[in-house]
Enzyme design. Structure first.
Site, PDB file in Angstrom:
ATOM      1  N   HIS A  19       0.867  -1.192   0.000  1.00 48.19           N
ATOM      2  CA  HIS A  19       0.000   0.000   0.000  1.00 48.19           C
ATOM      3  C   HIS A  19       0.894   1.230   0.000  1.00 48.19           C
ATOM      4  O   HIS A  19       1.303   1.722   1.059  1.00 48.19           O
ATOM      5  CB  HIS A  19      -0.929  -0.035   1.221  1.00 48.19           C
ATOM      6  CG  HIS A  19      -1.958   1.048   1.228  1.00 48.19           C
ATOM      7  ND1 HIS A  19      -3.154   0.950   1.907  1.00 48.19           N
ATOM      8  CD2 HIS A  19      -1.984   2.271   0.639  1.00 48.19           C
ATOM      9  CE1 HIS A  19      -3.868   2.049   1.733  1.00 48.19           C
ATOM     10  NE2 HIS A  19      -3.165   2.880   0.973  1.00 48.19           N
ATOM     11  N   HIS A  21       1.388   4.816  -2.457  1.00 49.77           N
ATOM     12  CA  HIS A  21       1.053   5.663  -3.611  1.00 49.77           C
ATOM     13  C   HIS A  21       2.350   6.310  -4.062  1.00 49.77           C
ATOM     14  O   HIS A  21       2.946   7.081  -3.291  1.00 49.77           O
ATOM     15  CB  HIS A  21       0.037   6.728  -3.216  1.00 49.77           C
ATOM     16  CG  HIS A  21      -1.239   6.148  -2.653  1.00 49.77           C
ATOM     17  ND1 HIS A  21      -2.362   5.945  -3.421  1.00 49.77           N
ATOM     18  CD2 HIS A  21      -1.546   5.702  -1.406  1.00 49.77           C
ATOM     19  CE1 HIS A  21      -3.322   5.423  -2.664  1.00 49.77           C
ATOM     20  NE2 HIS A  21      -2.850   5.253  -1.442  1.00 49.77           N
ATOM     21  N   GLU A 202     -11.379   3.276   5.445  1.00 50.18           N
ATOM     22  CA  GLU A 202     -10.360   4.203   5.978  1.00 50.18           C
ATOM     23  C   GLU A 202     -11.134   5.273   6.748  1.00 50.18           C
ATOM     24  O   GLU A 202     -11.123   5.305   7.969  1.00 50.18           O
ATOM     25  CB  GLU A 202      -9.534   4.814   4.836  1.00 50.18           C
ATOM     26  CG  GLU A 202      -8.491   5.828   5.308  1.00 50.18           C
ATOM     27  CD  GLU A 202      -7.741   6.528   4.162  1.00 50.18           C
ATOM     28  OE1 GLU A 202      -8.233   6.528   3.022  1.00 50.18           O
ATOM     29  OE2 GLU A 202      -6.663   7.110   4.444  1.00 50.18           O
ATOM     30  N   ASP A 280       1.652   3.925   2.723  1.00 56.55           N
ATOM     31  CA  ASP A 280       0.664   4.831   2.121  1.00 56.55           C
ATOM     32  C   ASP A 280       1.323   5.985   1.355  1.00 56.55           C
ATOM     33  O   ASP A 280       1.590   5.854   0.168  1.00 56.55           O
ATOM     34  CB  ASP A 280      -0.322   5.340   3.183  1.00 56.55           C
ATOM     35  CG  ASP A 280      -1.717   5.622   2.616  1.00 56.55           C
ATOM     36  OD1 ASP A 280      -1.962   5.292   1.444  1.00 56.55           O
ATOM     37  OD2 ASP A 280      -2.568   6.148   3.364  1.00 56.55           O
TER      38      ASP A 280
END
Ligand code: HPA
Ligand code: ZN
Length: 337
Positions: A19, A21, A202, A280
């Protein structure tokens, strides 16, 4: 009390990042470098002033800065440089397999050709495999707060080179954008042989996690921490062995949990769910994957056994080949010694 692993032991632990980005690895220094190179003006006087903006009240307040700052990413080489730097840091923190999310709609709408984005990132991934021994691939995320037609169009554009993609995902502002809106576009991606994942739970309710499973047919849930509110859903996730890609520092920075000590990470695992630790948007949230492991250790406790389990689960939950997974599990055996 059992001695807890040191920073260097947690960094060295072989792990998969599931995970991440890639646009969220844009450090303020690189943002200024690229702005200068591309003649883009950032509305901040200095690296320090940009870094001072990294104080968020919720997901949207982060997304506003995230989309604005990515404007400095213009060329294939910019995307390659961003990815190279991430993979170097990831390698130093034990990442041996990385599945990178990217948000092509946010680039195409600024006039950047999707080929520049995909070729830049995937070129750097190929280099990383060769030079750093990191396997992995790219997961195209649809922006759920954009019209479904836009998701459909970007999928069509991406499917001209399906070999460049591992899967599709769903990200951006969650509340008010339920997974079911993307039923058809996910069906098309899965029919094309792509893996499917989605951010759910989330900020959004547990019902969005259920929809992502039932309507989108996803294989993993990104975040998913609000499953802790729904015992029946926890049982289902455990029974169906659906992995969650949890991002502890992100959840603190975006205030989905009040503080790390209150994070449900271990409780999710104790409920029998396959839980992984990920980073993230590390440039924005105060740390890469190694820092997520050490922060968990400091706030929640993390024994060597627990750390090993999270790392093994990350390898198991990845989309790596069976042979690659076996190789990586052996690397964890060696870490244990
Ligand atoms: N959540 C949703 N969308 C995102 C995130 C996130 O944490 N990071 C980048 N896009
Ligand atoms: Zn995310």
């Amino acid at each position: 009390m059992t001695a807890q692993p040191s920073d260097s032991a947690l960094y060295a632990l072989p792990k998969a990042e599931l995970h991440l980005h890639i646009e969220g690895t844009l450090e303020p220094e690189l943002a200024f470098e690229l702005a200068a190179r591309n003649g883009v003006s950032l509305p901040y006087d200095s690296v320090e002033q940009l870094a001072e903006q990294y104080e968020f009240s919720d997901l949207q307040s982060f997304l506003d800065l995230y989309y604005a700052t990515m404007d400095v990413l213009r060329t294939e080489d910019d995307f390659a440089e961003l990815t190279r730097r991430y993979l170097r840091t990831a390698s130093e923190q034990g990442v041996r397999h990385a599945e990178l999310f990217f948000d092509p709609q946010a680039h195409v709408e600024r006039g950047i050709p999707i080929e520049a984005v995909v070729d830049g990132i995937s070129g750097a991934i190929a280099e990383g495999e060769r030079d750093l021994g990191i396997s992995g691939g790219l997961i195209l995320c649809f922006l759920r707060d954009q019209p479904v037609e836009s998701a459909d169009a970007i999928l069509s554009a991406a499917l001209t080179r399906p070999d460049r993609l591992l899967g599709v995902g769903l990200d951006s502002a969650e509340v008010g954008y339920p997974p079911e809106l993307f039923r058809d576009v996910f069906a098309r991606a899965r029919d094309a042989g792509l893996h499917a994942v989605a951010h759910a739970g989330e900020e959004g309710p547990p019902a969005y996690i259920v929809q992502a499973l039932d309507v989108l047919g996803v294989e993993r849930i990104d975040h998913g921490i609000r499953a802790i509110e729904d015992p029946a859903l926890l049982d289902r996730l455990a029974e169906e062995a659906v992995p969650l890609t949890v991002c502890p520092l992100s959840n603190v920075r975006l205030r989905t949990v009040p503080e790390l000590a209150a994070h449900p990470l271990h409780r999710l695992e104790e409920a029998g769910v396959l839980v992984t630790i990920n980073s993230d948007d590390p440039a924005y949230f105060g740390g890469y994957i190694g820092e997520n492991y050490t922060a968990v250790r400091d706030a929640l406790g993390l024994t060597a056994d627990q750390a090993e389990r999270y790392a093994r689960t990350s390898i198991h939950a990845s989309f790596a080949s069976t042979a690659r997974k076996a190789e990586l599990q052996q690397a964890v055996d060696a870490w244990r010694g």
